[in-house]
Design an enzyme around this catalytic site. Structure first.
Site, PDB file in Angstrom:
ATOM      1  N   HIS A   1    -128.247 -35.023   6.445  1.00 47.19           N
ATOM      2  CA  HIS A   1    -127.998 -35.676   4.900  1.00 47.19           C
ATOM      3  C   HIS A   1    -129.007 -34.851   4.184  1.00 47.19           C
ATOM      4  CE1 HIS A   1    -124.712 -38.269   6.314  1.00 47.19           C
ATOM      5  NE2 HIS A   1    -125.607 -39.152   7.098  1.00 47.19           N
TER       6      HIS A   1
ATOM      7  N   GLU B   1    -131.377 -42.351  16.236  1.00 52.25           N
ATOM      8  CA  GLU B   1    -130.175 -42.648  15.745  1.00 52.25           C
ATOM      9  C   GLU B   1    -129.324 -42.339  16.747  1.00 52.25           C
ATOM     10  OE1 GLU B   1    -128.815 -44.821  13.187  1.00 52.25           O
ATOM     11  OE2 GLU B   1    -127.486 -43.140  13.363  1.00 52.25           O
ATOM     12  N   ASP B   2    -128.995 -41.307  17.243  1.00 52.33           N
ATOM     13  CA  ASP B   2    -127.951 -40.904  18.197  1.00 52.33           C
ATOM     14  C   ASP B   2    -128.577 -40.177  19.348  1.00 52.33           C
ATOM     15  OD1 ASP B   2    -125.398 -40.977  19.204  1.00 52.33           O
ATOM     16  OD2 ASP B   2    -124.715 -39.418  17.796  1.00 52.33           O
TER      17      ASP B   2
ATOM     18  N   ASN C   1    -117.994 -46.271  12.359  1.00 52.85           N
ATOM     19  CA  ASN C   1    -119.252 -45.856  12.488  1.00 52.85           C
ATOM     20  C   ASN C   1    -119.398 -44.856  13.590  1.00 52.85           C
ATOM     21  OD1 ASN C   1    -122.281 -46.032  13.096  1.00 52.85           O
ATOM     22  ND2 ASN C   1    -122.085 -47.197  11.362  1.00 52.85           N
TER      23      ASN C   1
ATOM     24  N   ASN D   1    -120.856 -39.715   9.119  1.00 54.60           N
ATOM     25  CA  ASN D   1    -121.594 -40.726   9.877  1.00 54.60           C
ATOM     26  C   ASN D   1    -121.820 -40.051  11.149  1.00 54.60           C
ATOM     27  OD1 ASN D   1    -122.655 -43.052  11.839  1.00 54.60           O
ATOM     28  ND2 ASN D   1    -122.127 -44.380   9.828  1.00 54.60           N
ATOM     29  N   ASP D   2    -120.757 -40.028  11.951  1.00 49.93           N
ATOM     30  CA  ASP D   2    -120.954 -39.593  13.187  1.00 49.93           C
ATOM     31  C   ASP D   2    -119.593 -38.304  13.552  1.00 49.93           C
ATOM     32  OD1 ASP D   2    -122.013 -39.315  16.050  1.00 49.93           O
ATOM     33  OD2 ASP D   2    -120.883 -41.139  16.748  1.00 49.93           O
TER      34      ASP D   2
ATOM     35  N   HIS E   1    -128.414 -37.169  11.616  1.00 55.47           N
ATOM     36  CA  HIS E   1    -127.658 -38.441  11.815  1.00 55.47           C
ATOM     37  C   HIS E   1    -126.909 -38.480  13.286  1.00 55.47           C
ATOM     38  CE1 HIS E   1    -125.361 -41.772   9.301  1.00 55.47           C
ATOM     39  NE2 HIS E   1    -126.007 -42.202  10.467  1.00 55.47           N
TER      40      HIS E   1
ATOM     41  N   ASP F   1    -122.289 -50.368  16.533  1.00 56.58           N
ATOM     42  CA  ASP F   1    -122.875 -49.194  15.921  1.00 56.58           C
ATOM     43  C   ASP F   1    -122.079 -47.850  16.567  1.00 56.58           C
ATOM     44  OD1 ASP F   1    -124.299 -47.289  14.731  1.00 56.58           O
ATOM     45  OD2 ASP F   1    -125.797 -48.737  14.255  1.00 56.58           O
ATOM     46  N   ASN F   2    -122.785 -47.311  17.488  1.00 52.42           N
ATOM     47  CA  ASN F   2    -122.535 -46.135  18.119  1.00 52.42           C
ATOM     48  C   ASN F   2    -122.246 -46.299  19.457  1.00 52.42           C
ATOM     49  OD1 ASN F   2    -123.627 -44.977  15.568  1.00 52.42           O
ATOM     50  ND2 ASN F   2    -125.494 -44.672  16.494  1.00 52.42           N
TER      51      ASN F   2
HETATM   52  C1  NAG Z   1    -123.918 -41.254  15.559  1.00 55.18           C
HETATM   53  C2  NAG Z   1    -123.895 -42.615  14.929  1.00 55.18           C
HETATM   54  O1  NAG Z   1    -122.650 -43.441  14.941  1.00 55.18           O
HETATM   55  N1  NAG Z   1    -124.676 -43.142  14.138  1.00 55.18           N
HETATM   56  C3  NAG Z   1    -124.759 -44.464  13.514  1.00 55.18           C
HETATM   57  C4  NAG Z   1    -125.777 -45.101  14.423  1.00 55.18           C
HETATM   58  O2  NAG Z   1    -125.949 -46.278  13.770  1.00 55.18           O
HETATM   59  C5  NAG Z   1    -126.483 -46.289  12.410  1.00 55.18           C
HETATM   60  C6  NAG Z   1    -126.890 -47.618  11.794  1.00 55.18           C
HETATM   61  O3  NAG Z   1    -125.580 -48.155  11.183  1.00 55.18           O
HETATM   62  C7  NAG Z   1    -125.430 -45.554  11.518  1.00 55.18           C
HETATM   63  O4  NAG Z   1    -125.964 -45.527  10.387  1.00 55.18           O
HETATM   64  C8  NAG Z   1    -125.209 -44.208  12.111  1.00 55.18           C
HETATM   65  O5  NAG Z   1    -124.496 -43.674  11.475  1.00 55.18           O
END
Ligand code: NAG
Ligand code: NAG
Length: 353
Positions: A133, A53-54, A222, A167-168, A114, A267-268
């Site tokens: 989470h 994810e990250d 996001n 999210n981030d 996440h 997204d990120n």
């Molecule tokens: C770190 C971050 O922003 N993670 C996001 C990356 O993309 C996914 C998919 O949409 C998100 O759910 C994450 O929150």
């Protein structure tokens, strides 16, 4: 008469939902075709099969990767497996991923990592901040990285009523960070929120003394990151396809400078430490992500945005693929011309630029 009014209202209501649904399907890029663009040398990283994810890369080339996200509405190839933080050393010729051990006393079984961010103090100690989470709630976990032991030691859990469905995050100093959050963290409500384009999500500033909303009106805020000079915050609005550039004020507040439309589900975000360019992990066809079909998988796309503060930022495609190699890219991070591309639930690609 009353019945007629009710029927008319119902009709208007349905028409509105219908219109929003059509517009949602456009916004989610249901039908976009993806052409292949790939740097010369790319290969998948072994051992990372359940998402990345990250990705955060330290100035010395060590990369942290959060893996195994379980998120309402998105697929997971290992729903029973707890999440992990992996480490990759980008100084190696053939970088391999290795899961970091987590210290005892932390609930590893419910670990659902996440967004991540790192902070390095004066003594070169590395702290890893992880959006978690557990049982579908949201917390921010602070870990200390023990490089010799190949492990992370849990130091603290941060919870706050405003830190829900986070999210981030991007950390600026110990326990001071910006965070993006969605309004709802349940499949049903967040789907409604997305389809109706409610623009309810926002950016928070967290410090031990004060927690506040510092930017609002995002369809789905996001990824978030900070410029190399730490003066600007970049926020991705995934469903509205925009990149927001905001200026940081002394007290943590943010002032919006500009919005760049990228025409894809952003997204990120990360920043290239050598150039200051923004790299955006994007979803070229978002609906395929929500309705996963292995025969027709979601694709991947990485954009580079140069001279973001200038009048004419330059946007180019670094990578794109229809899902035959890499599905559902979320993030791309570079270290001296080496690129790692992460995904929501799929693999991780390594490329030399
Ligand atoms: C770190 C971050 O922003 N993670 C996001 C990356 O993309 C996914 C998919 O949409 C998100 O759910 C994450 O929150
Ligand atoms: C993806 O592209 C490859 C060639 O690059 C092609 O063989 C394949 O059929 C495409 N897949 C889909 C689902 O379009």
């Amino acid at each position: 008469m009353g019945k007629l009014v009710t029927l008319t209202l119902l009709g208007i209501g349905l028409a509105l939902v219908g219109e929003r649904l059509v517009s949602f399907s456009k916004r989610a890029h249901a039908f976009r075709e993806v052409v292949s663009i790939e740097p010369q040398t790319c290969h998948l990283i072994e051992g990372l099969e359940y998402g990345s994810e990250d990705i955060e890369i330290l100035p010395n080339g060590l990369a942290f990767i959060s893996s195994g996200l379980k998120y309402p509405g998105l697929p997971s190839f290992a729903p029973e497996e707890p999440g992990h933080i992996f480490l990759i050393n980008l100084n190696e010729k053939n970088p391999k991923a290795q899961a970091l051990q987590i210290s005892d006393g932390f609930d590893k079984a419910s670990f659902n990592p996440h967004g991540i961010s790192t902070f390095i103090d004066k003594d070169h100690t590395v702290y890893l901040y992880v959006v978690n989470h557990p049982h579908m709630t949201s917390t921010v976990e602070i870990f200390k990285f023990e490089e010799q032991q190949h492990s992370i030691t849990h130091l603290k859990t941060i919870k706050h009523e405003l830190l829900q469905s986070v999210n981030d995050i991007v950390v600026l100093k110990p326990e001071h960070f910006y965070a993006t959050r969605d309004h709802y963290f349940t499949n049903f409500l967040s789907t409604i929120e997305m389809i109706l384009d409610l623009r309810w999500t926002y950016v928070l500033y967290y410090s031990p003394r004060e927690v506040k909303v510092v930017a609002k009106g995002f369809g789905s805020a996001n990824g978030i990151t900070v410029s190399l000079d730490k003066k600007y915050i970049y926020v991705a609005d995934v469903l509205v396809h925009n990149l927001h550039v905001l200026k940081r004020n002394e007290n943590g507040d943010l002032t919006q400078l500009k919005v760049i439309h990228l025409g894809t589900l952003v997204d990120n975000l990360t920043v290239d430490p050598d150039t200051g360019d923004i790299l955006a992990g994007c979803h070229p066809n978002g609906l395929k992500l929500l309705h996963y079909n292995p025969e027709d998988p979601p694709g991947s796309e990485v954009l580079r945005i140069q001279n973001v503060l200038s009048e004419h930022p330059r946007i180019s495609t670094v990578y794109s693929n229809n899902g035959s190699v890499l599905q559902g890219s979320t993030v791309a991070s570079v270290y001296h011309k080496k690129l790692l591309i992460g995904t929501v639930f799929h693999k991780t690609l390594y490329c030399e630029l």
